[in-house]
Motif scaffolding. Sequence first.
Motif, PDB file in Angstrom:
ATOM      1  N   ALA A 390       0.847  -1.191   0.000  1.00 49.89           N
ATOM      2  CA  ALA A 390       0.000   0.000   0.000  1.00 49.89           C
ATOM      3  C   ALA A 390       0.887   1.248   0.000  1.00 49.89           C
ATOM      4  O   ALA A 390       2.032   1.199   0.475  1.00 49.89           O
ATOM      5  CB  ALA A 390      -0.904  -0.011   1.227  1.00 49.89           C
ATOM      6  N   PRO A 391       0.392   2.373  -0.527  1.00 48.13           N
ATOM      7  CA  PRO A 391       1.224   3.588  -0.582  1.00 48.13           C
ATOM      8  C   PRO A 391       1.847   3.953   0.753  1.00 48.13           C
ATOM      9  O   PRO A 391       3.018   4.343   0.809  1.00 48.13           O
ATOM     10  CB  PRO A 391       0.239   4.658  -1.068  1.00 48.13           C
ATOM     11  N   GLU A 392       1.089   3.804   1.833  1.00 44.90           N
ATOM     12  CA  GLU A 392       1.616   4.181   3.144  1.00 44.90           C
ATOM     13  C   GLU A 392       2.645   3.181   3.668  1.00 44.90           C
ATOM     14  O   GLU A 392       3.341   3.453   4.661  1.00 44.90           O
ATOM     15  CB  GLU A 392       0.479   4.332   4.155  1.00 44.90           C
ATOM     16  N   GLN A 393       2.775   2.017   3.012  1.00 43.11           N
ATOM     17  CA  GLN A 393       3.759   1.009   3.424  1.00 43.11           C
ATOM     18  C   GLN A 393       5.051   1.088   2.615  1.00 43.11           C
ATOM     19  O   GLN A 393       5.977   0.329   2.878  1.00 43.11           O
ATOM     20  CB  GLN A 393       3.157  -0.388   3.270  1.00 43.11           C
ATOM     21  N   THR A 394       5.117   1.982   1.653  1.00 39.28           N
ATOM     22  CA  THR A 394       6.293   2.080   0.785  1.00 39.28           C
ATOM     23  C   THR A 394       7.522   2.444   1.600  1.00 39.28           C
ATOM     24  O   THR A 394       7.516   3.406   2.372  1.00 39.28           O
ATOM     25  CB  THR A 394       6.062   3.134  -0.316  1.00 39.28           C
ATOM     26  N   ARG A 395       8.586   1.676   1.399  1.00 39.75           N
ATOM     27  CA  ARG A 395       9.845   1.926   2.096  1.00 39.75           C
ATOM     28  C   ARG A 395      10.977   2.278   1.136  1.00 39.75           C
ATOM     29  O   ARG A 395      11.969   2.869   1.546  1.00 39.75           O
ATOM     30  CB  ARG A 395      10.255   0.678   2.897  1.00 39.75           C
ATOM     31  N   LEU A 400       9.854   6.421  -3.494  1.00 41.97           N
ATOM     32  CA  LEU A 400       9.404   7.621  -2.797  1.00 41.97           C
ATOM     33  C   LEU A 400       9.854   8.881  -3.504  1.00 41.97           C
ATOM     34  O   LEU A 400       9.168   9.908  -3.467  1.00 41.97           O
ATOM     35  CB  LEU A 400       9.934   7.610  -1.355  1.00 41.97           C
TER      36      LEU A 400
END
Length: 555
Positions: A390-395, A400
């Motif tokens: 999910a977008p909020e889980q991108t590391r 980014l």
Amino acid sequence: MDPIASHDGACWWQRGVVYQIYPRSFLDSNGDGVGDLRGITSRLPYLAWLGIDVVWISPFYPSPMADFGYDVKDYTDVDPLFGDLAAFDELVAVATSHGIRIIMDFVPNHTSKEHPWFIESRSSRDSAKREFYVWADPRPDGSPGTAPQAGPGTPNNWLSIFGGRAWEWDAASGQYYLHTFLPEQPDLNWRNPSVVAAMHEVLRFWLDRGISGFRIDAPLPMMKDPQMRDNPPNKGKPTYHRPFGDYDTLVPLYSQGHPDIHEIFRGFRRVLDAYPDKVAIGEIHEFHWPTWATYYGVDLDELHMPFNFGLLKTPWTARAAAQLVGEIEGSLPKGAWPNYVFGNHDEPRIASRLGTEARARVAMMMLLTLRGTPTIYYGEELGMLNGVIAPEQTRDPWELRVPGIGVGRDPGRTPMHWDASAHAGFCAEGAEPWLPVGADYRERNVASQRADARSMLHLTRALLALRAKTPALQGGSYRTVHDGEGDCFAYLREADDGQRCLIALNFADTERSLSLPTADFGTVLVSTYADTQGERRDLSSLRLRADEGLVIALG
């Protein structure tokens, strides 16, 4: 085509199979949600059972983790996230007891901006370490160069692979420093003999601890044009096999791959050759095969193997695969040893890229039966799929900073599936994995596939075992016998003693038949369907089921 010479008297790195481990994602031994060295050590018995000879471990150096370890703060230690030097020494000792060699990443193009060398380098223009990095004045006229993305006043128009300009302004000293990747990763100045000497000592430090060699990360940018000329505009062809955003607007003609890189590679080789039986493998993203082949060295005195990434960009067709292998074999210098990969930590997983596990099985058979050293990325033996992030889980810092063009590497770096317990057995139930575990882990994991004789895991193990005991597959010659017509690719591997194996691969999702001039009959050794071992087959009209590959003993 004519047979390519056999190599039955091979070195360990030619006979063996390399297994890449991304340490953050293999096994968490201490409950912090991140894989570590002791986690790897605990799973060495599994790798020995699988039939792996060589483990390549991605970076575990002390690092601020701006790029998850590829921004190195100290080249001669282990980040506490992964353990310590005692844990590393234990890993090497246990691996050795299982007959497994360890190779590790060497990251020579850049350090972290928190490395003591860079802290000293940027402290003053008069610093003793100033010339350890690439510093340059702004353009005298303040112009941005030939590409607007370069930024006003930058020394030239070079761009960062991770987005934006490749120059970062340092107000305190009134100069820019170069970063081919993130601003947190300043480029070392390999034209400085002191840098060369210091980095050679890094190699010796790890060689003295018992490793068997290095995979050299991103080496081509180490040597740039000494005049630092502007890169020319790109006419529209991607610089790589997937989009790089603004980076694709220029051809990196002057920002990497200067001919002086060959002497750098020869220097690495001289260090390794002072130790018995070591190997240097280079991350060479070059798809003009005659140029790629130059990195072996004129006298095979540079890289033992420049990584061959051709299968990562080749369409999934029999014709394309046959053509690629022919080009690779035809470009090799005399005596050079080929190698193949289908995946790594920067790429989507094979089963996701190809669309089905059936195709991934055929790909695994091809990888493990072509002439040359294969490298398997962790989890590919299970047919693991890309994780859903999910977008909020991108590391991934690349995703980014260059969003929306599909460069994110997180989906191919999700935790290994060990069993059907919480978090796939990667970490303790109460921990939170650094990336989410794949949704299919309850069905696709080591424990369940070990119990299923027809699983992808058992197919991989069978192919590894066959390769280990079959001279024709380890070092035998290569000859194409069917070049992709009718969706099938077939080739012959033959040892000096006359042992012969035919590999026939159907790239289509429907049945195909082909006639082969190699022999009247052969015996099936392995099928990707895992159900026909020992069958005799008429090779004058060989039937291949949809997405089937066969290894057949001739004679």
